[in-house]
Write a protein that holds these residues in place. Structure first.
Motif, mmCIF file in Angstrom:
data_model
loop_
_atom_site.group_PDB
_atom_site.id
_atom_site.type_symbol
_atom_site.label_atom_id
_atom_site.label_comp_id
_atom_site.label_asym_id
_atom_site.label_seq_id
_atom_site.Cartn_x
_atom_site.Cartn_y
_atom_site.Cartn_z
ATOM 1 N N ILE A 184 -25.188 -53.378 -47.240
ATOM 2 C CA ILE A 184 -25.249 -53.062 -48.673
ATOM 3 C C ILE A 184 -26.236 -54.048 -49.287
ATOM 4 O O ILE A 184 -26.035 -55.262 -49.240
ATOM 5 N N LYS B 147 -27.670 -53.546 -52.502
ATOM 6 C CA LYS B 147 -27.576 -53.532 -53.963
ATOM 7 C C LYS B 147 -26.163 -53.066 -54.319
ATOM 8 O O LYS B 147 -25.718 -52.022 -53.848
ATOM 9 N N GLN B 148 -25.461 -53.846 -55.112
ATOM 10 C CA GLN B 148 -24.070 -53.525 -55.455
ATOM 11 C C GLN B 148 -23.980 -52.214 -56.221
ATOM 12 O O GLN B 148 -24.818 -51.913 -57.072
ATOM 13 N N GLN C 135 -20.808 -48.958 -57.486
ATOM 14 C CA GLN C 135 -19.421 -48.480 -57.559
ATOM 15 C C GLN C 135 -19.411 -47.007 -57.158
ATOM 16 O O GLN C 135 -20.259 -46.237 -57.601
ATOM 17 N N ILE D 208 -15.968 -51.098 -55.541
ATOM 18 C CA ILE D 208 -17.227 -51.828 -55.633
ATOM 19 C C ILE D 208 -17.708 -52.141 -54.216
ATOM 20 O O ILE D 208 -16.959 -52.684 -53.406
ATOM 21 N N HIS D 209 -18.947 -51.797 -53.925
ATOM 22 C CA HIS D 209 -19.554 -52.079 -52.628
ATOM 23 C C HIS D 209 -20.500 -53.266 -52.827
ATOM 24 O O HIS D 209 -21.510 -53.161 -53.529
ATOM 25 N N ASN D 210 -20.121 -54.396 -52.245
ATOM 26 C CA ASN D 210 -20.804 -55.661 -52.491
ATOM 27 C C ASN D 210 -21.986 -55.904 -51.560
ATOM 28 O O ASN D 210 -21.945 -55.541 -50.376
ATOM 29 N N VAL D 211 -22.987 -56.562 -52.104
ATOM 30 C CA VAL D 211 -24.175 -56.954 -51.346
ATOM 31 C C VAL D 211 -23.754 -57.807 -50.159
ATOM 32 O O VAL D 211 -22.884 -58.673 -50.281
ATOM 33 N N THR E 72 -22.411 -56.608 -47.304
ATOM 34 C CA THR E 72 -21.437 -55.926 -46.449
ATOM 35 C C THR E 72 -22.187 -55.206 -45.334
ATOM 36 O O THR E 72 -23.051 -54.374 -45.591
ATOM 37 N N TYR F 126 -29.821 -49.042 -51.784
ATOM 38 C CA TYR F 126 -28.441 -49.529 -51.848
ATOM 39 C C TYR F 126 -27.863 -49.835 -50.462
ATOM 40 O O TYR F 126 -27.076 -50.761 -50.311
#
Length: 115
Positions: free
Chosen positions: A41, A43-44, A46, A52-55, A57, A106
């Protein structure tokens, strides 16, 4: 139907998912994503489930499915032997559609550093 399919994944380990007949319904490539390849990931964002998908991951792509009735896109990944699901609704002009239209910004290819 989408919620029924996702409920099958919610409590299962990735080993159970890979052996499940439901995984055969998932297609192996979507845009730049290819089954078995590792991504990060970058770019963070939702998703539809407000997750929320965090940078940073790191995830391995397993496949995708699209549900035209709901305009629902499900991206299925493996993260440290657990399923990692990203759901996006694509029929609305909002951040989810923007993520899909710019998915490579992303979710980027992960280049492991060798030392």
């Amino acid at each position: 139907m989408l919620s029924k399919l996702l409920s099958l994944f919610s409590k299962n380990s990735i080993k159970n998912i890979e052996s499940s007949e439901h995984l055969e319904n998932f297609k192996p490539t979507y845009q730049h994503l290819t089954k078995g390849k590792t991504y990060i990931i970058s770019k963070q964002f939702q998703d539809y489930d407000y997750k929320i998908h965090n940078v940073g991951t790191v995830i391995e792509f397993l496949g995708y499915n699209f549900f035209p009735y709901d305009a629902g896109l499900t991206l299925l990944f493996n993260q440290e032997s657990s399923e990692y699901v990203i759901r996006l609704r694509l029929d609305q002009e909002d951040s989810q559609s923007e993520v899909n239209e710019n998915l490579e910004q992303y979710i980027a290819k992960h280049e492991e550093k060798h030392t």
